[in-house]
Design a protein around this motif. Structure first.
Motif, mmCIF file in Angstrom:
data_model
loop_
_atom_site.group_PDB
_atom_site.id
_atom_site.type_symbol
_atom_site.label_atom_id
_atom_site.label_comp_id
_atom_site.label_asym_id
_atom_site.label_seq_id
_atom_site.Cartn_x
_atom_site.Cartn_y
_atom_site.Cartn_z
ATOM 1 N N VAL A 152 -3.750 -17.443 -13.582
ATOM 2 C CA VAL A 152 -4.728 -16.362 -13.421
ATOM 3 C C VAL A 152 -5.537 -16.564 -12.144
ATOM 4 O O VAL A 152 -5.782 -15.623 -11.382
ATOM 5 C CB VAL A 152 -5.655 -16.283 -14.646
ATOM 6 N N GLN A 212 4.390 -6.693 -21.793
ATOM 7 C CA GLN A 212 4.128 -7.924 -21.032
ATOM 8 C C GLN A 212 4.456 -7.778 -19.546
ATOM 9 O O GLN A 212 3.643 -8.181 -18.695
ATOM 10 C CB GLN A 212 4.902 -9.092 -21.650
ATOM 11 N N GLU A 267 1.765 -5.672 -17.952
ATOM 12 C CA GLU A 267 0.506 -6.406 -17.874
ATOM 13 C C GLU A 267 0.507 -7.378 -16.699
ATOM 14 O O GLU A 267 -0.469 -7.470 -15.944
ATOM 15 C CB GLU A 267 0.280 -7.168 -19.190
ATOM 16 N N GLU A 268 1.601 -8.111 -16.514
ATOM 17 C CA GLU A 268 1.662 -9.101 -15.437
ATOM 18 C C GLU A 268 1.586 -8.445 -14.067
ATOM 19 O O GLU A 268 0.832 -8.874 -13.193
ATOM 20 C CB GLU A 268 2.950 -9.930 -15.556
ATOM 21 N N ARG A 274 -1.857 -6.736 -13.430
ATOM 22 C CA ARG A 274 -2.929 -7.701 -13.168
ATOM 23 C C ARG A 274 -2.934 -8.108 -11.699
ATOM 24 O O ARG A 274 -3.987 -8.217 -11.063
ATOM 25 C CB ARG A 274 -2.766 -8.937 -14.069
ATOM 26 N N GLY A 317 -5.988 -7.903 -19.041
ATOM 27 C CA GLY A 317 -5.448 -8.222 -17.728
ATOM 28 C C GLY A 317 -6.345 -7.705 -16.617
ATOM 29 O O GLY A 317 -6.546 -8.370 -15.598
#
Length: 544
Positions: free
Chosen positions: A66, A283, A286-287, A290, A390
């Motif tokens: 992150v 998923q 989201e990745e 973000r 995210g």
């Protein structure tokens, strides 16, 4: 700038979705084969081993990943910091493996040997972090897709091949097939990343090994290898990651602690099938989103002020980027709302029947059917929390992340209380775990949406929660569709075809509802397609 970031993120999301679809299709096929050879008890033990691996990987690398997405100080700085995952992963692996062995060791063959192989596989997977971080830094999604698809294929061959070979020669190797598959996955991932990224490192003048960094006026260096701002951000995210792990993996911890191995196997099967949409679609989005939000909202001021011309131009660029971020977030959330309509209206009725088809009578007779039906109501919360959380992780300051961590402490208390009520008092088993998770996700979504409204409101960027809801013409029929499916129109004519006839009867209702929603949401879906394929800039005309 915002359009190029959006284009790269859209391509990245597409690659990751295709990767997840392919890998889940392979995993699904392997699971269908393994279900013929394994008992619910063995599947429950495999879930415990997977929880061990996930725990080590999460604590070792989550806060680093992150942090590296939010702040970038050159590829070499990112690569150097990634080695902290290996440094922290080694003692974590030893400690958690010792903890797993001191607990009630399952009475299945080769559990200790399988745990040892999982330890080796976990360390090898952590060694891929420098390459992974470089891939994310340079948005090389094709490289990631290639590496992870190769590794997934090897895991499928390792797991399925060893189980079938042991069955053919009449040897009971317990849970070893899962450990062999995990080791094959880690080795394949490491080799594929090194093969693809070593030439890139040579061409781009960085190395995948730790290298000393020069200290500058803008960036201080710790121990000659690590960027001090990245270290500080990683530290501030560590506590939040620990709390988030408890809330995210709380279902696995609860099901492991309070239920039998057979119930654990039933829950593992139901959550694997129920989470297919989340892993294949939610998923990857989201990745990639973000990453996109971190770049679009980077260095945005709380109250943009353009008092001079130099800052005025920068402020206009920031406003455009913030507007683009709000628009994309709204589109993603509305798309999730439409998908949630299908999950809630169709899932609870179709899930038990589909489980009977894909897993057989032995598994449909377990508690997995009820868990899978309950999981359908959980999917919308899982989706919306993923993208909103995210966004928070991408744009929140250290102070705001600390406030979120404190809030997660209260969410954990609510999660524990609801788990005690659903499991201890109502004795709902796996379904109770899903309901407790739903309470947890609902509270996190409330906090995330409050933060998002506040974030855009302070920057004068329009963002309305009502815009994420489907149209009323799509929403209204969702109330009566479950009743129609239970009535099974025309089933008396299809009853002689058994399960197939029942599927056709329910599928007809589901298909009509899908056509209805797609028709009334067609303009919005067209807009989604345009977002995935941004318009190319016009070519300049030649001078006459």
């Amino acid at each position: 700038m915002s359009q190029s970031i959006l284009s790269a993120s859209a391509k990245g999301a597409t690659f990751l979705i295709l990767l997840q679809v392919a890998s889940r299709a392979l995993t699904f096929a392997v699971n269908q084969i393994l279900l013929r050879f394994l008992s619910p008890e063995l599947l429950g033990v495999s879930a415990q081993l997977e929880l061990f691996s996930i725990s080590v990987l999460y604590f070792a690398r989550e806060s680093l990943r992150v942090a590296l997405q939010r702040q970038a100080h050159g590829t070499q700085a990112v690569v150097n910091l990634s080695y902290l995952a290996v440094i922290t992963g080694l003692p974590l692996t030893y400690f958690l493996a010792h903890l797993w062995l001191r607990s009630d060791t399952p009475n299945v063959p080769y559990f200790v040997e399988a745990l040892g192989l999982y330890c080796v596989a976990t360390i090898i997977e952590l060694l891929t972090e420098p390459s992974f971080s470089a891939v994310q830094q340079k948005l090389l999604y094709k490289v990631r897709a290639s590496a992870e698809s190769t590794a997934t294929l090897l895991r499928c061959f390792g797991t399925c091949g060893s189980a079938m070979l042991a069955s053919r020669i009449g040897v009971d190797i317990g849970v070893l097939p899962f450990a062999i598959g995990q080791l094959a996955y880690a080795l394949g991932l490491l080799v594929a990343y090194l093969y693809n990224m070593w030439p890139v490192a040579c061409n781009e003048k960085f190395t995948l090994l730790p290298s000393q960094l020069p200290s500058t006026k803008d960036t201080s260096i710790t121990l000659r290898y690590f960027s001090t701002p990245l270290l500080r951000l990683t530290g501030s995210l560590t506590l939040q990651s620990a709390l988030k792990y408890i809330l995210t993996q709380g279902d696995a911890l609860l099901i492991t602690t309070y239920t039998s191995l057979a119930d654990q196997g039933a829950y593992a099967l139901a959550s694997n099938y129920g989470g297919l949409i989340a892993r294949m679609l939610f998923q990857p989005i989201e990745e990639s989103s973000r990453n996109m939000f971190a770049k679009l909202c980077a260095s945005s001021e709380t109250a943009p002020d353009a008092k001079n011309t130099d800052n005025g131009q920068q402020s206009q660029e920031q406003k455009r980027n913030l507007f683009q971020a709000a628009k994309v977030l709204t589109i993603i959330l509305r798309l999730y709302s439409i998908i949630s309509l299908f999950a809630i209206a169709l899932g609870p009725t179709l899930a038990p029947l589909l489980l009977f088809v894909v897993a057989g009578k032995k598994w449909s007779a377990t508690n997995a059917s009820n868990v899978l039906a309950t999981y359908s109501y959980y999917i919308p919360f899982l989706a919306i929390n993923g993208v909103t959380e995210g966004f928070v992780a991408a744009v929140a300051t250290n102070k705001e992340l600390y406030a979120q961590s404190i809030s997660m402490g209260f969410f954990f208390a609510a999660f524990a209380g609801s788990a005690w009520f659903f499991l201890g008092q109502l004795q709902l088993g796996g379904s109770g775990v899903v309901l407790a998770n739903t309470v947890n996700m609902a509270l996190r979504i409330i906090w995330n949406t409050w933060f998002i409204n506040r974030f855009f409101g302070r920057r004068g960027t329009p963002f309305k929660l009502l815009d994420i809801l489907p149209s009323i013409t799509s929403l209204a029929p969702a109330v009566i569709v479950p009743t129609l499916m239970q009535m099974r129109p025309g089933f008396k004519y299809l009853a002689r075809f058994g399960v197939f006839g029942e599927l056709v009867s329910m599928g007809a209702v589901a298909g009509l509802y899908a056509v209805h929603v797609l028709f009334f949401e067609r303009q919005f879906l067209i807009e989604c397609g345009r977002m995935l394929r941004p318009a190319r800039p016009a070519q300049p005309t030649k001078a006459q």
